[in-house]
Write a protein that holds these residues in place. Structure first.
Motif, PDB file in Angstrom:
ATOM      1  N   ASP A  35      47.766  24.123  94.260  1.00 45.14           N
ATOM      2  CA  ASP A  35      49.061  24.844  93.472  1.00 45.14           C
ATOM      3  C   ASP A  35      49.665  24.336  94.607  1.00 45.14           C
ATOM      4  O   ASP A  35      50.936  23.894  94.525  1.00 45.14           O
ATOM      5  CB  ASP A  35      49.514  26.042  93.600  1.00 45.14           C
ATOM      6  N   GLU A  59      56.867  31.226  99.368  1.00 42.83           N
ATOM      7  CA  GLU A  59      56.591  31.724  97.875  1.00 42.83           C
ATOM      8  C   GLU A  59      55.241  30.742  97.226  1.00 42.83           C
ATOM      9  O   GLU A  59      53.830  32.204  97.669  1.00 42.83           O
ATOM     10  CB  GLU A  59      57.536  31.738  96.454  1.00 42.83           C
ATOM     11  N   LEU A  60      55.062  30.080  97.360  1.00 42.82           N
ATOM     12  CA  LEU A  60      53.426  29.531  97.010  1.00 42.82           C
ATOM     13  C   LEU A  60      52.988  30.280  98.131  1.00 42.82           C
ATOM     14  O   LEU A  60      51.252  30.274  97.614  1.00 42.82           O
ATOM     15  CB  LEU A  60      53.122  27.585  97.292  1.00 42.82           C
ATOM     16  N   ASN A  63      52.151  33.432  98.036  1.00 42.67           N
ATOM     17  CA  ASN A  63      51.493  34.151  97.071  1.00 42.67           C
ATOM     18  C   ASN A  63      49.456  33.480  96.961  1.00 42.67           C
ATOM     19  O   ASN A  63      48.540  34.179  96.900  1.00 42.67           O
ATOM     20  CB  ASN A  63      51.378  33.630  95.080  1.00 42.67           C
ATOM     21  N   THR A 110      48.014  33.377  89.485  1.00 47.39           N
ATOM     22  CA  THR A 110      49.362  33.220  90.935  1.00 47.39           C
ATOM     23  C   THR A 110      50.105  32.178  90.496  1.00 47.39           C
ATOM     24  O   THR A 110      51.513  32.329  91.101  1.00 47.39           O
ATOM     25  CB  THR A 110      47.986  32.901  91.616  1.00 47.39           C
ATOM     26  N   ASN A 111      49.158  31.110  90.249  1.00 46.33           N
ATOM     27  CA  ASN A 111      50.745  29.760  89.574  1.00 46.33           C
ATOM     28  C   ASN A 111      51.329  30.514  88.181  1.00 46.33           C
ATOM     29  O   ASN A 111      52.721  30.226  88.533  1.00 46.33           O
ATOM     30  CB  ASN A 111      49.657  29.342  88.338  1.00 46.33           C
ATOM     31  N   THR A 113      52.217  33.521  88.495  1.00 45.61           N
ATOM     32  CA  THR A 113      53.726  34.403  88.567  1.00 45.61           C
ATOM     33  C   THR A 113      54.302  33.995  89.953  1.00 45.61           C
ATOM     34  O   THR A 113      55.637  33.942  90.146  1.00 45.61           O
ATOM     35  CB  THR A 113      52.441  35.550  89.680  1.00 45.61           C
ATOM     36  N   THR A 114      54.541  32.423  90.695  1.00 44.32           N
ATOM     37  CA  THR A 114      54.852  31.785  91.935  1.00 44.32           C
ATOM     38  C   THR A 114      55.743  30.758  90.774  1.00 44.32           C
ATOM     39  O   THR A 114      57.247  31.343  91.248  1.00 44.32           O
ATOM     40  CB  THR A 114      54.050  30.416  92.358  1.00 44.32           C
ATOM     41  N   GLU A 115      55.792  30.117  89.550  1.00 46.83           N
ATOM     42  CA  GLU A 115      56.765  29.747  89.119  1.00 46.83           C
ATOM     43  C   GLU A 115      57.129  30.050  88.055  1.00 46.83           C
ATOM     44  O   GLU A 115      58.615  29.890  87.773  1.00 46.83           O
ATOM     45  CB  GLU A 115      55.401  28.574  87.879  1.00 46.83           C
ATOM     46  N   SER A 117      58.666  33.585  88.065  1.00 50.38           N
ATOM     47  CA  SER A 117      58.164  34.833  88.947  1.00 50.38           C
ATOM     48  C   SER A 117      60.262  35.301  88.236  1.00 50.38           C
ATOM     49  O   SER A 117      59.936  36.674  88.644  1.00 50.38           O
ATOM     50  CB  SER A 117      58.325  35.197  90.495  1.00 50.38           C
ATOM     51  N   SER A 186      55.868  40.655  94.607  1.00 48.74           N
ATOM     52  CA  SER A 186      54.464  39.761  95.024  1.00 48.74           C
ATOM     53  C   SER A 186      54.101  40.924  96.176  1.00 48.74           C
ATOM     54  O   SER A 186      53.045  41.478  96.637  1.00 48.74           O
ATOM     55  CB  SER A 186      53.726  38.562  95.794  1.00 48.74           C
TER      56      SER A 186
END
Length: 207
Positions: A35, A59-60, A63, A110-111, A113-115, A117, A186
């Motif tokens: 990511d 944020e990247l 997470n 994880t991706n 949740t980041t992209e 959210s 998160s």
């Protein structure tokens, strides 16, 4: 030595299971960085823009750090548990496989949740994935306790149950993270900082 005695034919040594599990954890932890490497900073023409672009990746980084630390903690629990597991049976193997199913999904979750959210499903992807992985870790140890004479021959029943309280603590905290993540994102994972004190509390109440 106890581990050299005869064991039921339906069981096997833990060596290959441990090696496979270590490999899966290592690959999942490594894939988390994709990511970061695939993210484009855009056009940068000054140091100030560079720092601003990196700050925009907070944020990247958050997470990534959370997922990496949690994977490390889960791997450490696995290592500690298998210091006591002498043999494994088919049920143990498949529970371990079920846990690894969700471990390999961690980079994808994880991706998400980041992209994404801003969406409920996105905010829940990481928490639910970790909850299910921890659930199967807890179930796996519970099964080992039930088959203690074969799988945990070096531990008394009371010690095995007490040792499993750390998995129960992590399970309860991960459930709370699932509940809180839709509201605070998160940041809810910071509840895992309470895992040590909560584990000691559970052991104290059941001693």
């Amino acid at each position: 030595m106890i581990r050299q005695r005869r064991h039921p034919a339906a069981t096997q040594r833990t060596t290959r299971l441990e090696a496979f599990t270590d490999g899966v954890f290592a690959i999942a932890a490594t894939l988390l960085v994709l990511d970061l490497t695939q993210y484009s900073l855009g056009k940068v023409e000054s140091n100030a823009q560079m720092w601003a672009a990196l700050a925009g990746m907070y944020e990247l980084f958050l997470n990534f750090g959370l997922s990496f630390v949690l994977l490390c903690l889960m791997w450490m629990v696995h290592v500690q548990q298998f210091e006591h597991v002498a043999r494994v049976d088919a049920t143990t193997v498949w529970m371990n496989n079920a846990r690894l199913l969700f471990i390999v999904l961690v980079p994808f979750a994880t991706n998400l949740t980041t992209e994404y959210s801003e969406w409920l499903a996105g905010r829940l992807a990481m928490p639910v994935t970790f909850f299910l992985a921890i659930l199967f870790s807890w179930l796996q140890w519970g099964w080992a306790v039930r088959q203690r004479d074969v799988l945990l021959p070096d531990m008394t029943k009371d010690d095995a149950i007490a040792y499993g309280r750390s998995s129960l603590s992590a399970l309860i905290i991960s459930a709370l993270v699932v509940v809180l993540a839709p509201w605070i994102g998160s940041i809810a994972f910071l509840l895992f900082a309470l895992d040590g004190p909560f584990t000691r509390l559970l052991r104290g109440r059941n001693s």
